[in-house]
Structure formats: C-alpha cells, structure tokens
Design an enzyme around this catalytic site. Structure first.
Site, PDB file in Angstrom:
ATOM      1  CD  GLU A 152      -3.138  -1.006   2.086  1.00  0.00           C
ATOM      2  OE1 GLU A 152      -3.045  -0.214   3.045  1.00  0.00           O
ATOM      3  OE2 GLU A 152      -4.125  -1.737   1.910  1.00  0.00           O
ATOM      4  CD  GLU A 189      -3.812  -5.827   2.965  1.00  0.00           C
ATOM      5  OE1 GLU A 189      -4.681  -5.139   3.554  1.00  0.00           O
ATOM      6  OE2 GLU A 189      -2.598  -5.602   3.036  1.00  0.00           O
TER       7      GLU A 189
HETATM    8  O1  AHR Z   1      -5.321  -5.850   6.959  1.00  0.00           O
HETATM    9  C1  AHR Z   1      -5.194  -4.709   7.765  1.00  0.00           C
HETATM   10  C2  AHR Z   1      -4.447  -3.576   7.079  1.00  0.00           C
HETATM   11  O2  AHR Z   1      -5.212  -3.119   6.003  1.00  0.00           O
HETATM   12  C3  AHR Z   1      -3.120  -3.910   6.447  1.00  0.00           C
HETATM   13  O3  AHR Z   1      -2.070  -3.846   7.349  1.00  0.00           O
HETATM   14  C4  AHR Z   1      -2.980  -2.857   5.405  1.00  0.00           C
HETATM   15  O4  AHR Z   1      -2.202  -3.272   4.310  1.00  0.00           O
HETATM   16  C5  AHR Z   1      -4.402  -2.504   5.032  1.00  0.00           C
HETATM   17  O5  AHR Z   1      -4.613  -1.141   5.049  1.00  0.00           O
END
Ligand code: AHR
Length: 505
Positions: free
Chosen positions: A176, A295
């Site tokens: 990210e 994610e």
């Molecule tokens: O999964 C929780 C968080 O969400 C992670 O650390 C990050 O990559 C995202 O913003």
C-alpha cells in the site's frame, strides 16, 4: 414489463472463463494485534506443538482450505527489519511497531513463519519493506531465503537450522505504498522506480520469483488510476502481478448498498484490468499482467478505536465479529473473484486469525470458526476446475450507491471431480428467491445437494460462548427435470448447489 420474481441461470459446458488458480484461496498473516501471538503461535498453550504453533488453529486453517499465506504485512512490513526475526529467539530485539503502535518481540519471525507454512500446507507469499528500506535489503532477504548455499547470508540460514532453501516464489514489492498512512509512503513515480529496481535485483538473484507491484489500496483512493498507470510505466516489464485491496464496512453504508458490495469489487477489477492492458499496449508487450487481490474482506472500520498512546504487546485489535449477513456478502465477493479467474489469479482474505479473520482464538482457550469461515471453506473446496460463463436473469433492487442491482449473484464451476457446483447468493433480506438452473449440455446424475448459510436472524454470529451458532445446513435435494433444476434460495443466503455430471453433450 413487470420484473420477474424468480431468477434463472443458463449454463453451457462449452462457455468457460478459465481455470481457477488455487492461489485464489490465499489468506494473510500480519504482525498485528493477536494474529500471530496468541493466534496461530502460542507457546505453552495446551494445543501448541514443540515449536509453539497451535495445532487446533492449524487444523482449522486446513479445514478452511487456505492455499497460500501472505506475510509479514500489511502496514507492519513498511517499518520492519527482517533480520530482527532470525537466529536464536532469546537474542532477538524488541522493537516499536509504529504501524500498529505495539511492541514487537520478534519471537516469531521468518523461520517460524516458514515452519508454519509447512505445517499448514500453504505456499508462502512474502512482502519486502519498501517503506523504510529498499533494493539492497530486499535482495538480502531473498538471498537468505532462496539461495542454496555458499554465501554469508545463505549459510546463515543453514546455521539457523534451515540448510535447504525456503524456495519462496511469490514476493510483494512493498505494501500500500500509495497510502498516506503507510510508513515511507511514496508518490507513484518514486514507488514505480523503486519497485522496478528492486524487481530487477530480485530476478538477478532468483529468476524464478513471481513479483507483485502495489496497485491502489482501494478504488476510492484519490490517486486511483493515475497510480496504476505511473507505476506500470516504470515497472510493467519487471513484474508479474498488480495488487488490489478492498475492504467493505457494514457500518459505513446503507444496508442495501452493503449487500451489493460485490458491485464495487466487480468495477474495481474491470478498471484495473483496463489499466493493466493499457500499459501493455504502451509497452508493446506480449505479457499480460495478472491481478493479485492480496487484501480483501469485510472490516468494521468505523468501530476501530484510535491508539491510546500506549505500546502494548499483541493487543486485541480489529477483532471484528462477523454476522450471517457478513458471511453472505463475503460469499458474493468470492463469487466475483471467481468470475474473474482468468485475470485474478491470486487473492488473500485479510486476515487469517483474530484480526478481521475467519478463525478466532482465546489465549489459553479454544479456537472457533466465524460465520465467514463457511463460504470461504466451501468455495476453496469446491471451486476447483473451470469457471463457466453464465447468463443470469434476475429481479433487481434499488441501492443508493450502485443503482439497480440483481438480487441473485452467482457463478458456477465445472469441477475436476466432474461435479458442477453453483455458488449463489440471494441478496433479498425479506424474501426467498426461486432459482431455475438450465443445464444446457450438462447431463446431471443424482444426487443433487443444496447447502445453505442463512438464519432467521441475519445478525446472528459465532462467539466464544456459542461457537457453532451459525453453520451451513443441507436442504432437501431436488431432482433435475428436462435439463432443469429449480431450487429456492432462502432470504439473505449463501448457497452451494452441487450436481454430479454424468456426461456433457
Ligand atoms: O489488513 C489490515 C491492514 O489493512 C493492512 O495492514 C494494510 O495493508 C491494510 O490497510
């Protein structure tokens, strides 16, 4: 024309989207809250093995059907020194984890993680720190992990008890990096250059690696689109995947739109495919990038409390309790990933244990399955084979965010085992939805099964006190008549309909 009150799906064995990559059923372990400590790793727990891994959690991870696990972050990785997590455990440093305002003991590190992946039967996906660190440290980590022997770093791995290389294939180039919250946040130009140079070195060290560049951390980011184009202008030739992240907050939106969250995921995927293919055209490349949705989940973000200025060890962070409605939405997100299996070839449900997770634990106590465990486990088990292109006819409902949305969301997989599996969500919280499946050239054999996850109370959840309050149940099977099968999808439900195929015409 009045809207139909039943739904229909037309299937054809010859119209396929592609084969499901098993990496679609990945998950994510971050040093965050209790995901690692007192989640999957708890020395001294009655179910812990000699290395401290909780065997009760390992059994649930296997049942969940997870194929791959991303590690060690997430936001955590952007300030992490991987060297802190190797060598004798009692000599490892205690550090501040600025991402989650916690103390990191480093009791669990690289060696423990690879032992975990072997015990759980999953493939590792490793992220390198491109926040506070860069090209050199990523190369050193790869050399430590994958170089056979004969260099200081690879021999150090041997001295740490792992003479054979870990052979880690999948690598995320940071996490990210578009997010202002990220330690070492970068502009797209800064990150694109860094990702390309890191990738070049990593491929020199181990040409077999598969590299994932950071896409946007959400489709709502102000830089979305521009970020992808700029990063790929620098790094298209060097990487194999572009990442996508998406979380859906049940509290932050109206219920009708929340139940249609898959609409947003659908749009996000098709937009990122377009951005990747535009970059491909500009590069005159033959290679097509894959998408790594590394994610995705439901996250009650609006309930998150700001840090208290303390630095606790393994605090209870992001321990969301998921409802039946959440499981149905999660099922619809899985359907969307499957429908794009030709381009989305890796994905990680974030995360695996305790932190916005399908598996929960109590320190010294039991482990149990959240509602969301069930659709994931069923999809991971049955969605192996060819995804079919369906023609879906469905009544719609109105949503403030996405306009008119079909009540039925579905996909179907013609399995390697010869079974046809239809995954179907009824988004209507108030009424059942009759569904007719037109089997086309599929000649079905008996018995047909229909498993459903639904509840008279859509807020029902599994908890420590009642760990199996919500589980899928089997409905009475229906028979195929004249190449058609009619089933009833209960209100707000996740459905798995399985038909053995006798032959294909
Ligand atoms: O999964 C929780 C968080 O969400 C992670 O650390 C990050 O990559 C995202 O913003």
């Amino acid at each position: 024309m009045p809207a139909p009150c039943t739904a229909e799906v037309f299937l054809d064995p010859h119209f396929t989207t592609g084969e499901v990559d098993p990496l679609l059923f990945g998950s994510f372990v971050e040093h965050l809250g209790r995901c690692v400590y007192t989640g999957l790793f708890e020395p001294g727990h009655p179910a812990a093995d000699a290395t401290g891994l909780r065997t009760d959690v390992l059994a649930l991870i296997r049942e969940l059907g997870v194929t791959m696990v991303r590690y060690p972050g997430g936001n955590f990785v952007s300030a992490y020194r991987w060297e802190d997590g190797i060598g004798p455990a009692d000599l490892r440093p205690r550090r501040l984890d600025p991402a989650w305002q916690s103390i990191e003991t480093n009791r669990f590190g690289l060696g423990e993680f690879t032992a975990f992946t072997r015990a759980a039967g999953v493939e590792p996906m490793m992220a390198v720190n491109l926040g506070t660190r860069g090209v050199a440290e990523a190369g050193e980590l790869l050399e430590y992990c994958n170089h056979p022997r004969g260099t200081t770093l690879s021999d150090l791995r041997g001295a740490h008890g792992a003479p054979e290389p870990y052979g880690i294939r999948l690598w995320c180039l940071g996490n990210e990096m578009d997010g202002p919250w990220q330690v070492g946040h970068k502009t797209a130009d800064e990150y694109g250059r860094l990702a390309a140079e890191t990738a070049r070195l990593m491929r020199m060290i181990d040409p077999s690696v598969r590299l994932i560049a950071c896409g946007s951390s959400g489709s709502g980011m102000p830089t979305f689109g521009e970020w992808e184009s700029t990063v790929l202008a620098h790094a298209y030739d060097q990487v194999d995947y572009l990442s996508l992240h998406a979380y859906y907050d049940p509290d932050a939106t109206d219920q009708a739109s929340y139940l249609a969250s898959a609409q947003d995921m659908e749009r996000f995927i098709t937009d990122v495919i377009a951005l990747c293919d535009a970059a491909r055209a500009r590069h005159r490349a033959t290679k097509r990038l894959s998408l790594a949705f590394d994610e995705w989940n439901i996250w009650y973000m609006s309930r998150q409390r700001p840090g208290q200025g303390e630095w606790p060890r393994a605090p209870r962070l992001l321990e969301d309790v998921y409802t039946v409605a959440d499981a149905v939405v999660l099922g619809s997100l899985l359907i969307t990933l499957l429908r794009h299996c030709d381009r989305v070839t890796a994905a990680c449900l974030a995360q695996l244990v305790n932190v916005i997770a399908p598996i929960m634990t109590e320190p010294g106590g039991p482990a149990w399955r959240q509602t969301t465990f069930h659709p994931f486990a069923q999809a991971a088990r049955y969605a192996r084979g060819q995804v079919l292109q369906l023609h879906v006819v469905s009544p719609t409902y109105e949503t403030p965010k996405y306009g008119d949305v079909p009540l039925l969301h579905a996909t179907a997989v013609h399995g390697e085992d010869g079974v046809l599996t239809v995954f179907a969500v009824n988004r209507d919280p108030a009424a059942s939805l009759p569904l007719t499946l037109h089997l086309g050239g599929f000649v079905a054999a008996a018995p047909v099964s229909h498993s459903v996850l639904a509840d008279a109370d859509p807020t029902a959840a599994n908890t420590l006190a009642e760990p199996d309050r919500v589980t899928p149940r089997d409905l009475a099977g229906t028979a195929v008549v004249n190449g058609r099968l009619t089933v009833t999808l209960p209100p707000l439900s996740w459905n798995v309909i399985r038909l053995p195929v006798a032959s294909v015409r």
